[in-house]
Scaffold this motif. Structure first.
Motif, PDB file in Angstrom:
ATOM      1  N   GLY A 192      -9.375   2.461  -5.576  1.00 23.18           N
ATOM      2  CA  GLY A 192      -9.935   2.016  -4.305  1.00 23.18           C
ATOM      3  C   GLY A 192     -10.853   0.828  -4.505  1.00 23.18           C
ATOM      4  O   GLY A 192     -10.483  -0.162  -5.132  1.00 23.18           O
ATOM      5  N   GLY A 234      -2.642   5.139  -3.418  1.00 17.00           N
ATOM      6  CA  GLY A 234      -3.504   6.229  -2.993  1.00 17.00           C
ATOM      7  C   GLY A 234      -3.477   7.390  -3.988  1.00 17.00           C
ATOM      8  O   GLY A 234      -2.729   7.374  -4.963  1.00 17.00           O
ATOM      9  N   LYS A 239       0.858  -1.190   0.000  1.00 15.69           N
ATOM     10  CA  LYS A 239       0.000   0.000   0.000  1.00 15.69           C
ATOM     11  C   LYS A 239       0.888   1.231   0.000  1.00 15.69           C
ATOM     12  O   LYS A 239       1.695   1.438   0.911  1.00 15.69           O
ATOM     13  CB  LYS A 239      -0.900  -0.008   1.247  1.00 15.69           C
ATOM     14  CG  LYS A 239      -1.547   1.337   1.612  1.00 15.69           C
ATOM     15  CD  LYS A 239      -2.453   1.888   0.541  1.00 15.69           C
ATOM     16  CE  LYS A 239      -3.303   3.052   1.055  1.00 15.69           C
ATOM     17  NZ  LYS A 239      -2.518   4.231   1.460  1.00 15.69           N
ATOM     18  N   VAL A 260      -1.436  -1.330  -4.125  1.00 11.53           N
ATOM     19  CA  VAL A 260      -2.609  -0.467  -4.001  1.00 11.53           C
ATOM     20  C   VAL A 260      -2.105   0.963  -3.828  1.00 11.53           C
ATOM     21  O   VAL A 260      -1.318   1.241  -2.922  1.00 11.53           O
ATOM     22  CB  VAL A 260      -3.488  -0.876  -2.804  1.00 11.53           C
ATOM     23  CG1 VAL A 260      -4.599   0.150  -2.579  1.00 11.53           C
ATOM     24  CG2 VAL A 260      -4.083  -2.252  -3.033  1.00 11.53           C
ATOM     25  N   THR A 299      -5.809   8.201  -8.093  1.00 12.19           N
ATOM     26  CA  THR A 299      -5.107   6.929  -7.924  1.00 12.19           C
ATOM     27  C   THR A 299      -4.811   6.278  -9.270  1.00 12.19           C
ATOM     28  O   THR A 299      -3.791   5.608  -9.426  1.00 12.19           O
ATOM     29  CB  THR A 299      -5.919   5.939  -7.054  1.00 12.19           C
ATOM     30  OG1 THR A 299      -7.064   5.462  -7.765  1.00 12.19           O
ATOM     31  CG2 THR A 299      -6.350   6.565  -5.747  1.00 12.19           C
ATOM     32  N   THR A 309      -8.084   4.639   0.766  1.00  8.23           N
ATOM     33  CA  THR A 309      -7.431   3.465   0.194  1.00  8.23           C
ATOM     34  C   THR A 309      -6.834   2.542   1.251  1.00  8.23           C
ATOM     35  O   THR A 309      -6.319   1.474   0.911  1.00  8.23           O
ATOM     36  CB  THR A 309      -6.333   3.873  -0.810  1.00  8.23           C
ATOM     37  OG1 THR A 309      -5.519   4.907  -0.230  1.00  8.23           O
ATOM     38  CG2 THR A 309      -6.937   4.364  -2.103  1.00  8.23           C
TER      39      THR A 309
END
Length: 242
Positions: free
Chosen positions: A135, A53, A12, A51, A81, A143
């Motif tokens: 997201g 943000g 992340k 992932v 994103t 997120t």
């Protein structure tokens, strides 16, 4: 050769980590650093999904200042994103021969694939880097929660959370308290009980319920992602307990 303790991870990355020392947009040095860190883990043989943000462009909490609704602000953030994912794909493909796939929670067929869980797993199994944007495709969610959700959906061994300017979880805010103590290890229950806000509470609740292992560390730390995969507990290791 050092082996990884994890076979598959989700990383992340906050949008702010891509902004480098700035507060907005994408810094080329920050982007290059992130690409190197991700590639160093993939070269270790680890399957990697990311992932991303969008806080370097727009955040939902900015809605009031702009006079727009929170839902609209979150939609703008989700588009941010996607821009970050496309920038990161460019940096990764420019620095390696790995296949890099961008998948989004909302349909954007001209620039990315839709997120389909089994397809994402297949990409990972075939050695591709998978960048997950948008997201979960719905407003009122940062997120943080999708990072945990995607980790569970993809059967990841761990979630690595790269934060800008945060090298772990502290008992108090280190920016205001020089005596703040950093946790090397923490349970989700304690994080919730002591109201630690380094991530959304909803993300901690889901991760704790599903026994997901998490590492939180400074995005700017050179070699941190690979070191964590090699067995070093850099930053704070967060788990369900006991």
């Amino acid at each position: 050769m050092v082996e990884s303790r994890y076979g598959r991870i989700v990383v992340k990355v906050s949008g702010e980590a891509l902004a480098g020392d700035g507060s907005w947009g994408v810094d080329p040095k920050g982007l290059a650093h992130l690409a190197r860190e991700i590639l160093s883990v993939r070269e270790l043989g680890v399957e990697v999904a990311v992932v991303i943000g969008g806080g370097n462009y727009f955040r939902g909490r900015m809605a009031d200042g702009w006079g727009i609704s929170r839902a609209e602000a979150d939609n703008i953030g989700m588009l941010g994103t996607v821009m970050n994912a496309l920038m990161l794909r460019g940096a990764l493909t420019g620095s390696s021969s790995f296949d890099v796939r961008v998948m989004t929670a909302m349909p954007m067929n001209s620039v990315a694939e839709p997120f389909i869980r089994l397809r994402a797993i297949r990409h990972l199994e075939h050695g591709a880097l998978v960048l997950l944007a948008g997201g979960i495709g719905q407003p009122y969610v940062t997120t943080d929660y999708p990072a945990v959700q995607r980790s569970l959906e993809l059967d990841a061994d761990a979630l690595l959370v790269a934060k800008r300017g945060v090298d772990g979880v502290y008992d108090t805010d280190p920016r205001t308290n020089p005596d703040a103590r950093r946790y090397t290890e923490l349970t989700y229950a304690k994080a919730l009980a002591t109201d630690i806000r380094v991530m959304d509470a909803s993300a901690f609740v889901l991760a704790g319920e599903q026994n997901l292992l998490m590492h939180l560390f400074d995005a700017a730390a050179e070699g941190a992602m690979r070191a964590i995969c090699e067995g070093h507990d850099i930053g704070t290791r967060i788990h369900a307990g006991p």
